[in-house]
Motif scaffolding. Structure first.
Motif, PDB file in Angstrom:
ATOM      1  N   ARG A   1      15.923 -13.217 -17.989  1.00 22.47           N
ATOM      2  CA  ARG A   1      17.234 -12.782 -18.485  1.00 22.47           C
ATOM      3  C   ARG A   1      18.240 -13.087 -17.374  1.00 22.47           C
ATOM      4  O   ARG A   1      18.227 -12.437 -16.318  1.00 22.47           O
ATOM      5  CB  ARG A   1      17.211 -11.304 -18.849  1.00 22.47           C
ATOM      6  N   GLU A   2      19.050 -14.095 -17.615  1.00 22.73           N
ATOM      7  CA  GLU A   2      19.958 -14.575 -16.573  1.00 22.73           C
ATOM      8  C   GLU A   2      21.200 -13.691 -16.459  1.00 22.73           C
ATOM      9  O   GLU A   2      21.761 -13.239 -17.457  1.00 22.73           O
ATOM     10  CB  GLU A   2      20.365 -16.010 -16.876  1.00 22.73           C
TER      11      GLU A   2
ATOM     12  N   TRP B   1      25.585 -10.719  -9.349  1.00 21.25           N
ATOM     13  CA  TRP B   1      24.952 -10.801 -10.660  1.00 21.25           C
ATOM     14  C   TRP B   1      23.517 -11.281 -10.483  1.00 21.25           C
ATOM     15  O   TRP B   1      23.262 -12.313  -9.866  1.00 21.25           O
ATOM     16  CB  TRP B   1      25.724 -11.741 -11.581  1.00 21.25           C
ATOM     17  N   ARG B   2      22.561 -10.505 -11.050  1.00 23.86           N
ATOM     18  CA  ARG B   2      21.143 -10.762 -10.803  1.00 23.86           C
ATOM     19  C   ARG B   2      20.417 -11.186 -12.065  1.00 23.86           C
ATOM     20  O   ARG B   2      20.638 -10.642 -13.159  1.00 23.86           O
ATOM     21  CB  ARG B   2      20.456  -9.492 -10.264  1.00 23.86           C
ATOM     22  N   ASP B   3      19.528 -12.170 -11.898  1.00 16.70           N
ATOM     23  CA  ASP B   3      18.584 -12.518 -12.948  1.00 16.70           C
ATOM     24  C   ASP B   3      17.415 -11.529 -12.903  1.00 16.70           C
ATOM     25  O   ASP B   3      17.133 -10.923 -11.860  1.00 16.70           O
ATOM     26  CB  ASP B   3      18.023 -13.922 -12.754  1.00 16.70           C
ATOM     27  N   VAL B   4      16.728 -11.395 -14.022  1.00 11.80           N
ATOM     28  CA  VAL B   4      15.555 -10.515 -14.102  1.00 11.80           C
ATOM     29  C   VAL B   4      14.434 -11.250 -14.821  1.00 11.80           C
ATOM     30  O   VAL B   4      14.647 -11.826 -15.901  1.00 11.80           O
ATOM     31  CB  VAL B   4      15.873  -9.201 -14.852  1.00 11.80           C
ATOM     32  N   LEU B   5      13.244 -11.250 -14.218  1.00 10.76           N
ATOM     33  CA  LEU B   5      12.057 -11.802 -14.869  1.00 10.76           C
ATOM     34  C   LEU B   5      11.428 -10.717 -15.738  1.00 10.76           C
ATOM     35  O   LEU B   5      11.232  -9.588 -15.286  1.00 10.76           O
ATOM     36  CB  LEU B   5      11.042 -12.270 -13.834  1.00 10.76           C
ATOM     37  N   MET B   6      11.105 -11.072 -16.971  1.00  5.96           N
ATOM     38  CA  MET B   6      10.445 -10.134 -17.873  1.00  5.96           C
ATOM     39  C   MET B   6       8.947 -10.436 -17.881  1.00  5.96           C
ATOM     40  O   MET B   6       8.536 -11.561 -18.152  1.00  5.96           O
ATOM     41  CB  MET B   6      11.016 -10.259 -19.288  1.00  5.96           C
ATOM     42  N   LEU B   7       8.140  -9.435 -17.541  1.00  2.00           N
ATOM     43  CA  LEU B   7       6.690  -9.594 -17.500  1.00  2.00           C
ATOM     44  C   LEU B   7       6.026  -8.658 -18.481  1.00  2.00           C
ATOM     45  O   LEU B   7       6.560  -7.592 -18.826  1.00  2.00           O
ATOM     46  CB  LEU B   7       6.145  -9.284 -16.092  1.00  2.00           C
ATOM     47  N   GLU B   8       4.842  -9.051 -18.925  1.00  2.00           N
ATOM     48  CA  GLU B   8       4.053  -8.158 -19.767  1.00  2.00           C
ATOM     49  C   GLU B   8       2.570  -8.406 -19.532  1.00  2.00           C
ATOM     50  O   GLU B   8       2.151  -9.481 -19.096  1.00  2.00           O
ATOM     51  CB  GLU B   8       4.367  -8.322 -21.248  1.00  2.00           C
ATOM     52  N   ARG B   9       1.807  -7.375 -19.804  1.00  3.04           N
ATOM     53  CA  ARG B   9       0.347  -7.481 -19.781  1.00  3.04           C
ATOM     54  C   ARG B   9      -0.163  -6.964 -21.111  1.00  3.04           C
ATOM     55  O   ARG B   9       0.137  -5.839 -21.504  1.00  3.04           O
ATOM     56  CB  ARG B   9      -0.258  -6.657 -18.643  1.00  3.04           C
TER      57      ARG B   9
END
Length: 354
Positions: free
Chosen positions: A325-326, A335-343
């Motif tokens: 999510r840029e 302004w920060r990007d965020v990595l979306m992770l899941e397990r």
């Protein structure tokens, strides 16, 4: 909560050189029934291992006085069990001060319920194993579920039920296995308590102060922490000598809708002075195991790309990046990007509606 074949008790029974605590509620000096007898346990650990024996505070139905204890010792000696130690006291307060055991096995849920299970958890070393079985018609599905609930509440993870062996005449012996979360020397992972609040929030704030943990900048009050997180699926790593928390992990629901009941978001924080010692990995591993037991099918998290240590930890434990999510939010003027992770759980999720 998974299932295994009936021979799964091999993962619980003690091994050469280990120490085992045998709990029971009767059945003769040398046996508790259901395969978890003192005799095979003592033989398995060998001469360099130790089998501690306790049965509701008495050595297998014997008189708890000096005569009864002496008779128990004679019976053990007659069977060639030189490595058996009989313990006197209540199961709710197992007398093993300054010691721990590798395995706890018992024939049925020991008397004392919640306190007894908590004691079994206490005396086990981190990574230690718990096994329970009972050859009895009274071991109903509800009784098994109740035992599993007590084990999870005490802090056990990787709880498994081997299908019951049918002995006929409505008598069976289901086997319940569990593990005390493994962690490094001098530490223990257990369920989070309200008394941990000052240390948990202090560690939280230290993580936020790095600028790489979250968009948040101030840790919430304990009331706010509780309101946003599930009461179960929260654990702390504590120093066993001081009792102080050095890290924590907790889960938040992603939605109140039933269809998302098995989807959680999590946070894991370690005291800055205790990082690079495997504590974060141990906490996250315990958390993942507990979510599997609880029927959670998806754990999700959001990580700043610059937080390489957290990203590496999560990927090592089965999380995958599902997107970026840029410029999601402005954090300290940037302004920060965020990595979306899941397990995703390896088990098939149940069918949900709503």
């Amino acid at each position: 909560m998974g299932e295994e074949s009936a021979d799964g008790q091999g993962g619980v029974l003690p091994r050469t050189g280990e120490s085992v605590l045998v709990l029971g509620s009767g059945g003769g000096v040398l046996g508790t029934g259901g395969g978890f007898d003192v005799l095979p346990a003592a033989q398995r650990v060998g001469p360099y291992g130790t089998a501690y024996v306790m049965a509701d505070g008495l050595p297998y139905g014997l008189d708890g006085g000096a005569d009864g204890m002496e008779r128990a010792r004679r019976e053990a000696a007659r069977a060639g069990l030189g490595n058996v130690r009989f313990l006197r006291g209540g199961v709710e307060g197992i007398p093993l001060p300054g010691q721990s055991v590798d395995v706890v096995v018992c024939g049925g849920l020991p008397g004392g319920g919640e306190k007894a299970v908590a004691e079994a958890f206490r005396v086990l070393r981190p990574g230690g194993r718990f096994g329970m079985t009972a050859t009895t018609a009274a071991m109903t599905a509800d009784a098994v579920t109740g035992a599993v609930t007590l084990l999870a509440a005490a802090g056990f993870v990787s709880i498994r039920i081997a299908p019951a062996t049918d002995h006929g005449q409505d008598v069976s012996s289901p086997i319940i296995q569990a593990v005390k979360p493994p962690v490094g020397p001098g530490l223990e992972i257990r369920p989070m308590r309200d008394s941990d609040a000052p240390q948990v929030l202090a560690i939280y704030q230290m993580g936020l102060d790095t600028g790489e943990a979250s968009f948040e900048t101030v840790a919430p009050s304990w009331e706010g922490f509780n309101a946003g997180r599930l009461r179960h699926l929260r654990y702390v790593a504590v120093d066993v000598d001081s009792g102080e928390a050095v890290g924590w992990v907790a889960a938040s629901p992603v939605s109140s809708r039933q269809v998302y009941s098995g989807v959680v978001e999590h946070s894991v924080y370690v005291h800055p002075g205790c990082q690079a010692h495997g504590i974060g990995r141990a906490l996250l591993s315990a958390f993942v195991a507990a979510t599997e037991d609880a029927g959670v099918w998806t754990i999700q998290s959001a990580i700043f790309p610059e937080n390489a240590a957290s990203l590496s930890l999560h990927q090592a434990l089965g999380f995958r990046v599902v997107g970026t999510r840029e410029r999601l939010g402005c954090h300290r003027g940037v302004w920060r990007d965020v990595l979306m992770l899941e397990r995703r759980s390896s088990a098939d999720p149940p069918v949900q509606h709503g």
